[in-house]
Design an enzyme around this catalytic site. Structure first.
Site, PDB file in Angstrom:
ATOM      1  N   HIS A 138      32.698  47.193  78.681  1.00 13.23           N
ATOM      2  CA  HIS A 138      31.813  46.229  79.701  1.00 13.23           C
ATOM      3  C   HIS A 138      31.919  46.612  81.135  1.00 13.23           C
ATOM      4  CE1 HIS A 138      30.041  42.799  81.597  1.00 13.23           C
ATOM      5  NE2 HIS A 138      31.075  42.362  82.084  1.00 13.23           N
ATOM      6  N   GLU A 206      32.665  35.779  75.464  1.00 16.94           N
ATOM      7  CA  GLU A 206      34.095  35.986  75.967  1.00 16.94           C
ATOM      8  C   GLU A 206      34.882  35.066  74.921  1.00 16.94           C
ATOM      9  OE1 GLU A 206      34.804  35.695  80.114  1.00 16.94           O
ATOM     10  OE2 GLU A 206      32.968  36.124  80.518  1.00 16.94           O
TER      11      GLU A 206
HETATM   12 MN    MN Z   1      32.791  36.441  82.961  1.00 15.66          MN
END
Ligand code: MN
Length: 421
Positions: A138, A206
């Site tokens: 990421h 997440e």
């Molecule tokens: Mn975040």
């Protein structure tokens, strides 16, 4: 490990096995809240179990912790207390449970309800919230798009788990819908910003952990025993407005682009339940400083996916990732967070940062999946998405599976509503 046999029916591929036993809070009857767990599609009221004396031969007083609107008091009792509850639940809900007939009848008539008959609420009062940036894929993707493809990873990134302090007030439970935020953005080529609804609303896939033990100011948590301070995990959708973010983030980082709503799953899966799914993390190169060193398996093999549901109810899975990709593990995150003496509290939430894997289908945000809108995704209904449209529903799911044993988080959902007029 032998699979536990439950006395309560567990549908195939259910996340909620006897090995899981996550904790949550439900409105069990209108106006009445209780701590609950879940087996199959049944929710089990822990306050009623406590009143029936199920936990009475333990050293802990559960009398005043299961009747609260949040789990903080229960979490604060400590790991031994959580293990007592878990073990008793596995005993009394086993298929061959040795439970007195009258007690068995009382449990089944009073403490068990179909999941569809209760309303899950925010399980924890979030005392503080930090968001890390711990996926190297990421960080690389974002660095390439927002800055410099040749130097995507900044010099500090491999030496410390980068993070920022977020906002706790706008963290909400699955099922809460979020309005598109308004804000300042800088159109391409413009020199002054415009104001209006975000045009680049995104999700971030997440995981977050909940702290289960407080420290004092000046104390440091050692990486090797950081897990003693962690109660369990949630799915975490860190909604982000990319156009607001790219204009506002210099030099102090994300602000209003990230704090208009983040959504958690209603179930907190404990570290104990995830024990069988431990795995090695990526090799860290260069070697980290001594205070960040960990040994053994500190990552977790948790399959993750994100789906966009359109208003015709089509479900489009747009991302499949895994929590094991995290470069920085939870022990390193907590050790780093406290290395300066910053105190932590029961109820704090620490999110991982977007969990992207190595291949394009595993990127954990639309920003990466569509490469900042340059490669739109076509959905089943024929429409295209660069980012998230009004009335799209986002669903995140996560589960671990090994040797026929499954432990999962259920669903973390939110619908994006138009900006409030
Ligand atoms: Mn975040």
């Amino acid at each position: 490990m032998t699979k536990l046999q439950s006395g309560i029916e567990i549908p195939e591929n259910s996340d909620f096995t006897l090995e899981n036993l996550p904790f949550g809070v439900a409105e069990v009857i209108p106006g009445k809240f209780a701590a609950v767990t879940r087996i199959g599609n049944q929710v089990i009221d822990l306050e009623i179990l406590e009143k029936l004396g199920i936990f009475s031969d333990s050293a802990f007083d559960f009398n005043s912790v299961f009747n609260k609107q949040v789990l903080n008091d229960f979490i604060n009792l400590g790991k031994q207390a959580h293990k007592v509850v878990r073990k008793r639940l596995q005993e009394i809900f086993a298929r061959d449970a040795q439970v007195d007939k009258k007690l068995f009848a009382a449990i089944h008539s009073a403490a068990i309800k179909p999941f569809t008959e209760v309303r899950m609420v925010m399980p924890v009062h979030v005392t503080d919230y930090t968001d890390f940036y711990s996926s190297i894929e990421h960080a690389t993707n974002v660095g390439m798009m927002f800055r410099d493809p040749k130097n995507a990873i900044l010099p500090n990134w491999r030496h410390l788990p980068v993070g920022y302090h977020g906002r706790a007030s706008s963290i909400v439970v699955s099922g809460t819908n979020i309005h598109r935020p308004l804000g300042q953005t800088l159109p391409a080529g413009a020199e002054i910003p415009v104001f209006g609804p975000s045009k680049m609303l995104d999700f971030e896939l997440e995981m977050a952990f909940v702290v289960g033990k407080s420290t004092g100011l000046g104390d440091r948590v050692k990486a090797e025993n950081a897990e003693d301070y962690i109660f369990g995990f949630l799915l975490f959708n860190d909604l982000s407005a990319r156009d607001i973010q790219s204009w506002e983030y210099v030099p102090l980082g994300p602000f209003l682009s990230k704090n208009f709503g983040s959504v958690v799953s209603p179930w907190i899966v404990t570290l104990e339940a995830l024990e069988p799914f431990r795995t090695e993390g990526p090799v860290q190169d260069p070697e980290v400083l001594p205070y960040l060193k960990t040994e053994g398996k500190r990552n977790f093999d948790i399959n993750l996916e994100v789906a966009i549901k359109t208003s015709n109810n089509d479900e489009n899975v747009v991302c499949r990732s895994n929590f094991r990709h995290m470069y920085w593990n939870i022990c390193q995150q907590l050790a780093h967070h406290t290395i300066n003496g910053c105190n932590i509290n029961t109820g704090d939430l620490y999110a991982s940062g977007t969990i992207s894997g190595p291949d394009p289908g595993s990127y954990g945000s639309m920003l990466e999946l569509t490469w900042r809108g340059t490669k739109p995704i076509t959905l089943k209904d024929g429409t295209e998405r660069k980012f998230i449209n009004d009335l799209d529903t986002l669903s995140m799911r996560g589960f671990s599976e090994k040797d026929g044993i499954r432990v999962g988080f259920g669903e973390c959902i939110t619908q994006i509503l138009p900006a409030k007029p």
